[in-house]
Write an enzyme that holds these catalytic residues in place. Structure first.
Site, PDB file in Angstrom:
ATOM      1  N   GLU A 155      14.830 102.906  40.233  1.00 56.16           N
ATOM      2  CA  GLU A 155      13.486 103.479  40.330  1.00 56.16           C
ATOM      3  C   GLU A 155      12.685 102.940  41.512  1.00 56.16           C
ATOM      4  OE1 GLU A 155      11.333 105.092  36.883  1.00 56.16           O
ATOM      5  OE2 GLU A 155      10.328 103.142  36.973  1.00 56.16           O
ATOM      6  N   LYS A 215       9.159 102.154  42.471  1.00 57.04           N
ATOM      7  CA  LYS A 215       8.005 101.835  41.621  1.00 57.04           C
ATOM      8  C   LYS A 215       7.172 100.761  42.312  1.00 57.04           C
ATOM      9  CE  LYS A 215       7.254 100.310  36.820  1.00 57.04           C
ATOM     10  NZ  LYS A 215       7.985  99.976  35.564  1.00 57.04           N
ATOM     11  N   LYS A 272       9.716 111.135  38.000  1.00 57.28           N
ATOM     12  CA  LYS A 272       9.123 110.434  36.867  1.00 57.28           C
ATOM     13  C   LYS A 272       7.611 110.601  36.959  1.00 57.28           C
ATOM     14  CE  LYS A 272       9.489 106.265  34.127  1.00 57.28           C
ATOM     15  NZ  LYS A 272       9.923 104.844  34.080  1.00 57.28           N
ATOM     16  N   GLU A 311      12.149 111.249  27.058  1.00 54.19           N
ATOM     17  CA  GLU A 311      11.929 109.847  26.707  1.00 54.19           C
ATOM     18  C   GLU A 311      11.373 109.721  25.294  1.00 54.19           C
ATOM     19  OE1 GLU A 311      10.113 107.061  29.612  1.00 54.19           O
ATOM     20  OE2 GLU A 311       8.553 106.826  28.074  1.00 54.19           O
ATOM     21  N   ASN A 364      12.853 104.282  25.554  1.00 51.96           N
ATOM     22  CA  ASN A 364      11.954 103.330  26.203  1.00 51.96           C
ATOM     23  C   ASN A 364      11.820 102.101  25.317  1.00 51.96           C
ATOM     24  OD1 ASN A 364       9.998 101.988  27.634  1.00 51.96           O
ATOM     25  ND2 ASN A 364       8.635 103.752  27.851  1.00 51.96           N
ATOM     26  N   GLU A 408      15.862 102.396  28.860  1.00 50.88           N
ATOM     27  CA  GLU A 408      14.772 102.212  29.813  1.00 50.88           C
ATOM     28  C   GLU A 408      13.939 100.980  29.444  1.00 50.88           C
ATOM     29  OE1 GLU A 408      13.925 107.049  29.917  1.00 50.88           O
ATOM     30  OE2 GLU A 408      12.273 105.631  29.708  1.00 50.88           O
ATOM     31  N   SER A 409      13.490 100.264  30.441  1.00 50.32           N
ATOM     32  CA  SER A 409      12.505  99.171  30.320  1.00 50.32           C
ATOM     33  C   SER A 409      13.103  97.898  29.719  1.00 50.32           C
ATOM     34  CB  SER A 409      11.289  99.581  29.492  1.00 50.32           C
ATOM     35  OG  SER A 409      10.634 100.690  30.035  1.00 50.32           O
TER      36      SER A 409
END
Length: 293
Positions: free
Chosen positions: A71, A73, A138, A187, A208, A238-239
Site C-alpha cells: 500500500e 499510504k 483504496k 472489507e 480488517n 489487513e492491518s
C-alpha cells in the site's frame, strides 16, 4: 434514491462526510460523461485482481507463501503522518520490483494525504506491462461515480467497506465494479459484515484486524473469521501485520494475501525488498498452513 451509507459511530463517519463533500465538487468539475474518454488514454489493459492475489507476478519471489498487496499510504487517522513526501510512482515501482502482487493506492485526501492523481500516476508508471501488479483503489466508496472514476484512472479493483454501506447498496456496488471490469475487495471486521459481503457476491474478502471503534489491532480477528470464508473466495488479511510472525499467523489461518501499508512505508525505499520478502514468508521456516483456493 435511499442513502447507501449507514452511520457507524466511528471515525468512518467523519471521513465519509469529507469524502462526500469533495465528491460533489469532482462530479461538477469532471462530469461522468468525461470519464470514459479518460479511461481510453490509459496504457495497456486491466489485469485480473483475484488472479494476482492467487498467483502473484513474474517478479514474486519463488517460495512466497503469501501474496502481497503493498500500500501507498502517507498517513492514517490513528498513526498520523508516515511520509508526507512519499512519491506514489517511485514507491509503486519499488513494490513491483519486490514482487508485490498488487499495489493499493489510498486516494482519500484529508486523513490519508492521497489523491486520485496518485492512482493515475502509478498506472502510468507501470506502462503497458501486462505482467504488472493489479491496482486497488483504496477509498471510502459509496457512489457509482467513485467506481467509474477508479476505472478511468487505472484501477483494476476497488475497496468496498461493508461496515459503512447498507447491505442492498453493497450488492449494487459489487455488481457495478464488475460491470466496469474491476473486482471489488470487500472489507469486513465481524461475522455480520462477512455475511453481508458473501450475500453481495464478494469473491475477495479483506478482513480488517483493526477495530475502527477503538483502533485496537488484533490478528485474532482474521483467525476467527477465516473458517467462515467459503472455499473459492480469496481471503486477504489487513492491518496489524508487521513481520514474519504476524504473517505466519495469517498464513496458518488461511489467508492467501496480506494488505500492508505502514510496515512497508516506514521501511523506506531501501528497505522495501527485505520487508516484502519477510511478509511473503519467502525465507521463513515452513510451518503447517491452511490451503485456500
Amino acid at each position: 434514491m435511499p442513502d447507501p451509507l449507514r452511520r457507524t459511530g466511528t471515525v468512518l463517519d467523519e471521513i465519509v462526510a469529507g469524502v462526500r463533500g469533495r465528491l460533489a465538487v469532482r462530479r461538477r468539475e469532471q462530469p461522468e460523461s468525461q470519464l470514459s474518454a479518460l479511461a481510453s488514454l490509459l496504457p495497456g489493459r486491466q489485469v485480473d485482481f483475484c488472479a494476482r492475489l492467487r498467483g502473484g507476478t513474474s517478479l514474486t519471489p519463488p517460495g512466497a507463501r503469501l501474496q502481497l498487496v503493498a500500500e501507498i499510504k502517507r498517513a492514517s487517522p490513528s498513526k498520523g503522518v508516515f511520509d508526507e513526501a512519499l512519491d506514489a510512482s517511485d514507491r509503486a515501482l519499488a513494490y513491483q520490483a519486490a514482487g508485490a502482487a498488487c499495489v493499493s493506492v489510498l486516494t482519500e485526501e484529508a486523513f490519508f494525504r492521497g489523491s486520485i492523481a496518485d492512482l493515475r500516476a502509478v498506472r502510468g508508471a507501470f506502462g503497458a506491462d501486462p505482467g504488472r501488479p493489479a491496482l486497488l483503489r483504496k477509498e471510502f466508496i459509496f457512489d457509482h461515480y467513485q467506481l467509474r472514476e477508479a476505472r478511468a484512472n487505472g484501477a483494476d479493483a476497488a475497496l468496498l467497506i461493508a461496515m459503512m454501506i447498507e447491505p442492498g447498496a453493497l450488492g449494487e456496488l459489487v455488481g457495478g465494479a464488475r460491470a466496469l471490469g474491476m473486482e471489488p475487495l470487500v472489507e469486513v471486521h465481524d461475522e455480520p459484515e462477512l455475511a453481508a459481503a458473501l450475500d453481495a457476491g464478494a469473491r475477495a474478502i479483506g478482513v480488517n484486524n483493526r477495530d475502527l471503534r477503538s483502533f485496537d489491532e488484533d490478528l485474532a480477528t482474521t483467525e476467527r473469521l477465516a473458517p467462515l470464508v467459503p472455499a473459492g473466495v480469496t481471503l486477504v488479511a489487513e492491518s496489524g501485520i508487521r513481520d514474519a510472525a504476524g504473517a505466519g499467523r495469517m498464513h496458518r489461518a488461511g489467508a492467501r494475501a496480506l494488505l500492508v501499508g505502514e510496515a512497508l512505508v516506514v521501511a523506506g525505499a531501501g528497505g522495501v525488498a527485505a520487508a516484502a520478502r519477510e511478509l511473503m514468508l519467502v525465507d521463513a521456516p515452513r510451518t503447517a498452513g491452511v490451503a485456500r483456493p
